[in-house]
Scaffold this motif. Sequence first.
Motif, PDB file in Angstrom:
ATOM      1  N   ASN A   6       1.560   7.197  -6.444  1.00 41.03           N
ATOM      2  CA  ASN A   6       0.456   8.111  -6.725  1.00 41.03           C
ATOM      3  C   ASN A   6       0.812   9.544  -6.325  1.00 41.03           C
ATOM      4  O   ASN A   6       0.554  10.478  -7.077  1.00 41.03           O
ATOM      5  CB  ASN A   6      -0.812   7.660  -6.001  1.00 41.03           C
ATOM      6  CG  ASN A   6      -1.973   8.587  -6.282  1.00 41.03           C
ATOM      7  OD1 ASN A   6      -2.307   8.860  -7.419  1.00 41.03           O
ATOM      8  ND2 ASN A   6      -2.589   9.090  -5.227  1.00 41.03           N
TER       9      ASN A   6
ATOM     10  N   LEU B  63       2.202   1.818  -3.499  1.00 42.05           N
ATOM     11  CA  LEU B  63       1.127   2.355  -4.330  1.00 42.05           C
ATOM     12  C   LEU B  63       0.910   3.839  -4.043  1.00 42.05           C
ATOM     13  O   LEU B  63       0.857   4.660  -4.962  1.00 42.05           O
ATOM     14  CB  LEU B  63      -0.166   1.572  -4.090  1.00 42.05           C
ATOM     15  CG  LEU B  63      -1.306   1.974  -4.985  1.00 42.05           C
ATOM     16  CD1 LEU B  63      -1.434   0.972  -6.126  1.00 42.05           C
ATOM     17  CD2 LEU B  63      -2.587   2.039  -4.211  1.00 42.05           C
TER      18      LEU B  63
ATOM     19  N   GLN C 118       0.833  -1.200   0.000  1.00 41.26           N
ATOM     20  CA  GLN C 118       0.000   0.000   0.000  1.00 41.26           C
ATOM     21  C   GLN C 118       0.872   1.257   0.000  1.00 41.26           C
ATOM     22  O   GLN C 118       0.559   2.241  -0.655  1.00 41.26           O
ATOM     23  CB  GLN C 118      -0.942   0.006   1.206  1.00 41.26           C
ATOM     24  CG  GLN C 118      -2.058  -0.997   1.078  1.00 41.26           C
ATOM     25  CD  GLN C 118      -2.881  -1.135   2.347  1.00 41.26           C
ATOM     26  OE1 GLN C 118      -2.417  -0.852   3.445  1.00 41.26           O
ATOM     27  NE2 GLN C 118      -4.107  -1.601   2.197  1.00 41.26           N
TER      28      GLN C 118
ATOM     29  N   LEU D 243       0.190  -4.592  -7.112  1.00 39.14           N
ATOM     30  CA  LEU D 243      -1.189  -4.481  -7.595  1.00 39.14           C
ATOM     31  C   LEU D 243      -1.872  -5.837  -7.745  1.00 39.14           C
ATOM     32  O   LEU D 243      -3.006  -5.919  -8.205  1.00 39.14           O
ATOM     33  CB  LEU D 243      -1.214  -3.721  -8.927  1.00 39.14           C
ATOM     34  CG  LEU D 243      -0.825  -2.254  -8.803  1.00 39.14           C
ATOM     35  CD1 LEU D 243      -0.469  -1.664 -10.147  1.00 39.14           C
ATOM     36  CD2 LEU D 243      -1.953  -1.463  -8.154  1.00 39.14           C
TER      37      LEU D 243
ATOM     38  N   VAL E 227      -5.469  -6.441  -6.594  1.00 34.17           N
ATOM     39  CA  VAL E 227      -6.546  -5.792  -7.339  1.00 34.17           C
ATOM     40  C   VAL E 227      -7.419  -6.841  -8.038  1.00 34.17           C
ATOM     41  O   VAL E 227      -8.603  -6.615  -8.273  1.00 34.17           O
ATOM     42  CB  VAL E 227      -5.969  -4.762  -8.337  1.00 34.17           C
ATOM     43  CG1 VAL E 227      -7.027  -4.254  -9.297  1.00 34.17           C
ATOM     44  CG2 VAL E 227      -5.350  -3.594  -7.582  1.00 34.17           C
TER      45      VAL E 227
ATOM     46  N   SER F 242      -0.267   2.741 -11.101  1.00 35.45           N
ATOM     47  CA  SER F 242       0.002   1.634 -12.004  1.00 35.45           C
ATOM     48  C   SER F 242       0.738   2.114 -13.256  1.00 35.45           C
ATOM     49  O   SER F 242       1.714   1.491 -13.698  1.00 35.45           O
ATOM     50  CB  SER F 242      -1.309   0.936 -12.386  1.00 35.45           C
ATOM     51  OG  SER F 242      -1.069  -0.180 -13.204  1.00 35.45           O
TER      52      SER F 242
ATOM     53  N   ILE G   4      -5.009   4.141  -8.044  1.00 32.56           N
ATOM     54  CA  ILE G   4      -4.573   2.882  -8.652  1.00 32.56           C
ATOM     55  C   ILE G   4      -4.163   3.097 -10.106  1.00 32.56           C
ATOM     56  O   ILE G   4      -3.111   2.624 -10.535  1.00 32.56           O
ATOM     57  CB  ILE G   4      -5.656   1.796  -8.519  1.00 32.56           C
ATOM     58  CG1 ILE G   4      -5.799   1.388  -7.048  1.00 32.56           C
ATOM     59  CG2 ILE G   4      -5.344   0.586  -9.386  1.00 32.56           C
ATOM     60  CD1 ILE G   4      -6.927   0.425  -6.760  1.00 32.56           C
TER      61      ILE G   4
ATOM     62  N   ALA H 156      -6.382  -0.533 -12.731  1.00 37.64           N
ATOM     63  CA  ALA H 156      -5.008  -1.036 -12.709  1.00 37.64           C
ATOM     64  C   ALA H 156      -4.469  -1.334 -14.100  1.00 37.64           C
ATOM     65  O   ALA H 156      -3.275  -1.171 -14.355  1.00 37.64           O
ATOM     66  CB  ALA H 156      -4.929  -2.289 -11.840  1.00 37.64           C
TER      67      ALA H 156
ATOM     68  N   ARG I 111     -11.929  -2.381  -9.491  1.00 40.13           N
ATOM     69  CA  ARG I 111     -10.655  -1.664  -9.613  1.00 40.13           C
ATOM     70  C   ARG I 111      -9.734  -2.240 -10.690  1.00 40.13           C
ATOM     71  O   ARG I 111      -8.710  -1.652 -11.013  1.00 40.13           O
ATOM     72  CB  ARG I 111      -9.916  -1.680  -8.260  1.00 40.13           C
ATOM     73  CG  ARG I 111     -10.722  -1.148  -7.089  1.00 40.13           C
ATOM     74  CD  ARG I 111     -11.403   0.173  -7.373  1.00 40.13           C
ATOM     75  NE  ARG I 111     -10.452   1.218  -7.679  1.00 40.13           N
ATOM     76  CZ  ARG I 111     -10.503   2.443  -7.256  1.00 40.13           C
ATOM     77  NH1 ARG I 111     -11.485   2.821  -6.486  1.00 40.13           N
ATOM     78  NH2 ARG I 111      -9.593   3.311  -7.590  1.00 40.13           N
TER      79      ARG I 111
END
Length: 144
Positions: free
Chosen positions: A15, A11, A8, A114, A117, A69, A65, A127, A123
Amino acid sequence: MENKTFYQEILLDHNRNPAHKHPLPDADRELEGVNPSCGDDIVLQLKIENGMVADGAFHGNGCAISQASADMMLDLVIGKTKEEAGRLTGIFLKMIQGQAAPEELEELEEAVCLQDVAHMPARVKCAVLGWHTLEELLKTEEKG
């Protein structure tokens, strides 16, 4: 649980601090990818030299995401041949479908975060947006 928290964090970092979210003025390939179900919209730009992904960038808007990604994807494919980038895209898409072998997952480096996902159908399109866009872009010839 520790792994999940670590993933997490990866990710969220991609982002909040994307390395590849900027214009690429000398791109020779560009393609827009849109996820109409949630509004994610990216424009992927690549510079291909001698069959290699020399550089890449993206811009646009979307959820954490889709943005993370796309950033992880570019981390992975810049410096690779078009064929290697296409193969890695295939592995990523297999991972999202729960069909990638453990040795294939290792090749995805941070993008493996990911993997979960796949268990969140709403989601999945987020991704894979950048990866599907890359897949199409690798098939195109340089612009104009």
